[in-house]
Design an enzyme around this catalytic site. Structure first.
Site, PDB file in Angstrom:
ATOM      1  N   LYS A 118      42.704 -62.994  71.239  1.00 14.67           N
ATOM      2  CA  LYS A 118      43.551 -63.725  72.224  1.00 14.67           C
ATOM      3  C   LYS A 118      43.794 -64.360  73.587  1.00 14.67           C
ATOM      4  O   LYS A 118      42.600 -64.048  74.167  1.00 14.67           O
ATOM      5  CB  LYS A 118      44.931 -62.832  72.213  1.00 14.67           C
ATOM      6  CG  LYS A 118      44.207 -61.750  72.859  1.00 14.67           C
ATOM      7  CD  LYS A 118      44.939 -60.358  72.843  1.00 14.67           C
ATOM      8  CE  LYS A 118      44.443 -58.860  73.154  1.00 14.67           C
ATOM      9  NZ  LYS A 118      45.792 -57.654  73.026  1.00 14.67           N
ATOM     10  N   ARG A 140      55.303 -50.042  73.822  1.00 15.06           N
ATOM     11  CA  ARG A 140      56.029 -51.655  74.665  1.00 15.06           C
ATOM     12  C   ARG A 140      56.251 -51.803  73.131  1.00 15.06           C
ATOM     13  O   ARG A 140      57.824 -52.498  73.348  1.00 15.06           O
ATOM     14  CB  ARG A 140      54.060 -52.339  74.487  1.00 15.06           C
ATOM     15  CG  ARG A 140      54.145 -53.492  75.195  1.00 15.06           C
ATOM     16  CD  ARG A 140      52.855 -54.692  75.703  1.00 15.06           C
ATOM     17  NE  ARG A 140      51.860 -53.817  73.751  1.00 15.06           N
ATOM     18  CZ  ARG A 140      50.192 -53.790  74.592  1.00 15.06           C
ATOM     19  NH1 ARG A 140      50.506 -54.488  75.901  1.00 15.06           N
ATOM     20  NH2 ARG A 140      49.505 -53.958  73.235  1.00 15.06           N
ATOM     21  N   TYR A 160      42.549 -69.937 105.972  1.00 17.25           N
ATOM     22  CA  TYR A 160      43.847 -69.945 106.369  1.00 17.25           C
ATOM     23  C   TYR A 160      44.266 -69.013 107.012  1.00 17.25           C
ATOM     24  O   TYR A 160      43.865 -67.788 106.806  1.00 17.25           O
ATOM     25  CB  TYR A 160      45.069 -69.531 104.975  1.00 17.25           C
ATOM     26  CG  TYR A 160      45.352 -71.223 104.399  1.00 17.25           C
ATOM     27  CD1 TYR A 160      45.376 -71.978 104.763  1.00 17.25           C
ATOM     28  CD2 TYR A 160      44.707 -71.281 102.829  1.00 17.25           C
ATOM     29  CE1 TYR A 160      45.694 -74.339 104.365  1.00 17.25           C
ATOM     30  CE2 TYR A 160      44.966 -73.190 102.608  1.00 17.25           C
ATOM     31  CZ  TYR A 160      44.910 -74.101 103.531  1.00 17.25           C
ATOM     32  OH  TYR A 160      45.523 -75.021 102.659  1.00 17.25           O
ATOM     33  N   MET A 174      43.796 -72.270  97.543  1.00 21.03           N
ATOM     34  CA  MET A 174      44.001 -72.794  96.145  1.00 21.03           C
ATOM     35  C   MET A 174      42.960 -73.416  95.546  1.00 21.03           C
ATOM     36  O   MET A 174      42.367 -72.187  94.316  1.00 21.03           O
ATOM     37  CB  MET A 174      44.741 -73.734  96.175  1.00 21.03           C
ATOM     38  CG  MET A 174      45.567 -73.173  94.819  1.00 21.03           C
ATOM     39  SD  MET A 174      46.302 -75.194  94.643  1.00 21.03           S
ATOM     40  CE  MET A 174      48.036 -74.573  95.404  1.00 21.03           C
TER      41      MET A 174
END
Ligand SMILES: *Cc1c(COP(=O)(O)O)cnc(C)c1O
Length: 362
Positions: free
Chosen positions: A33, A131, A257, A306
């Site tokens: 997965k 779940r 930043y 980013m």
């Protein structure tokens, strides 16, 4: 472009370690997965099929359909199939996990409308993870409900909430409930389905409960949620990048930043072309994460951007273009790097973005 090197020989090593741990008659499901744990779905799945997995397992119908599009014919179990995708699931011949009455009814309706008989399904019981899955006391009712000609109940399974822990009161309770479910099936049916419970760390930690199959994902990639088990495995993936630029900064200069880091003294910093959009999240910034350059550790400083992040390289003899390793089999492992950012190998690996080039090595 940044690179995720994938060593197929290590995948084979891990596969062999798991195979040798389980009984020869126990089936091994290769869980692929989330892009095969962030690696490369098609080549990893193909290699696992060549190695001899009994089944592949994915999270969603789309992932299963992708495998079929790659020409993979092996049975595929879908752990979390969604109702809207039942037509695609049947078309691609994928085996669903049936986890609720609603899903069961919708699936039966779809099968009957197409006059499909004996479709393989896998029933999931919720033994304590809370779940998805049927309640343990629904067994006898479910045996009735699935006794329809459209279904062939192939297996019964559940999932441990903390297979890396032992002793664990919750896991013990889950195992007890699962054994009772199995006992009921065996009492009611002369030809019961097969049973499975364990994921990767379960194979290492609860070997006496392998039942008829195990479902391994992360261990195939070299991690099993405990460093002593990891030591038996080999990391498949190595994440590397090249230094984009080096700056010499003076004491008091701010980096990144919001001036996330201020140089305490004159030093050198290197900018690397990976950021939170690539899966190296902001939790690695501010000296939490370190990368390896020329065998030496360099801390990630300031806020991760980013597309880029900065590391302090100080006196490490490196220049622009030099290779940097975030994790890999020869340096710190993905588990170690993940821990620096207060996360786990699963999240780190599956979060690696598509801008990172996957390179396969035999
Ligand atoms: C993802 C998953 C697995 C594989 O878990 P690993 O810890 O990666 O081995 C097994 N079973 C289920 C139900 C899963 O969702």
């Amino acid at each position: 472009m940044n690179q995720l090197h994938l060593y197929l020989s290590h995948l084979e090593h891990n596969y062999t370690v798991i195979r040798n741990k389980i009984r020869p008659t126990t089936q091994l499901f290769g869980v692929v997965k989330a892009n095969a744990y962030g690696s490369a779905l098609a080549p990893i799945a193909k290699r696992l099929v060549e190695l001899g997995v009994d089944k592949l397992a994915v999270a969603s119908t789309e992932e299963g359909t992708q495998l079929r599009d790659y020409g993979i014919k092996t049975p595929i179990l879908v752990f979390y199939p969604q109702i809207e995708k039942i037509p695609e699931l049947l078309k691609a011949d994928l085996e669903p996990c049936v986890y609720s009455d609603h899903y069961l009814n919708q699936l039966a309706a779809a099968l009957n409308s197409k006059s499909i008989q004996n479709y393989p399904i896998h029933l999931k019981f919720n033994t304590g993870l809370n779940r998805i899955g049927f309640a343990p006391d629904a067994v006898e009712m479910l045996i009735q409900k699935t006794n329809q000609s459209c279904f062939k109940v192939e297996s019964i399974y559940s999932h441990l909430a903390a297979s890396e822990d032992r002793p664990s009161i919750l896991c013990d309770l889950q195992i007890e409930r699962f054994k009772q479910i199995k006992a009921t099936y065996e009492k009611v049916l002369t030809n019961p389905p097969y049973f499975h419970l364990l994921n990767s760390s379960g194979v290492f930690n609860y070997p006496e409960y392998e039942f008829d199959a195990v479902r391994c994902g992360i261990a195939l990639h070299g991690y099993a949620n405990k460093l002593e088990w990891d030591a038996l495995l080999k990391p498949v993936a190595a994440l590397k990048a090249q230094i984009t630029q080096i700056h010499s900064v003076k004491k008091g200069e701010a980096i990144g930043y919001n001036s996330g880091w201020v140089a305490p003294a004159e030093t050198r910093i290197a900018t690397l072309p990976l950021g939170h959009a690539d899966g190296i999240g902001r939790h690695f910034g501010n000296q939490k994460g370190t990368v390896v350059i020329k065998g030496q550790k360099a801390p990630i400083i300031g806020n991760v951007c980013m597309d880029m992040l900065m590391v302090e390289v100080g006196n490490i003899p490196c220049e622009e273009g030099d290779e940097v390793t975030f994790f890999g089999p020869m340096d710190q492992s993905a588990e170690e790097f993940a821990q620096q950012g207060n996360t786990i190998s699963y999240e780190l690996l599956t979060g690696l973005g598509p801008r990172i080039k996957r390179l396969l090595h035999p």
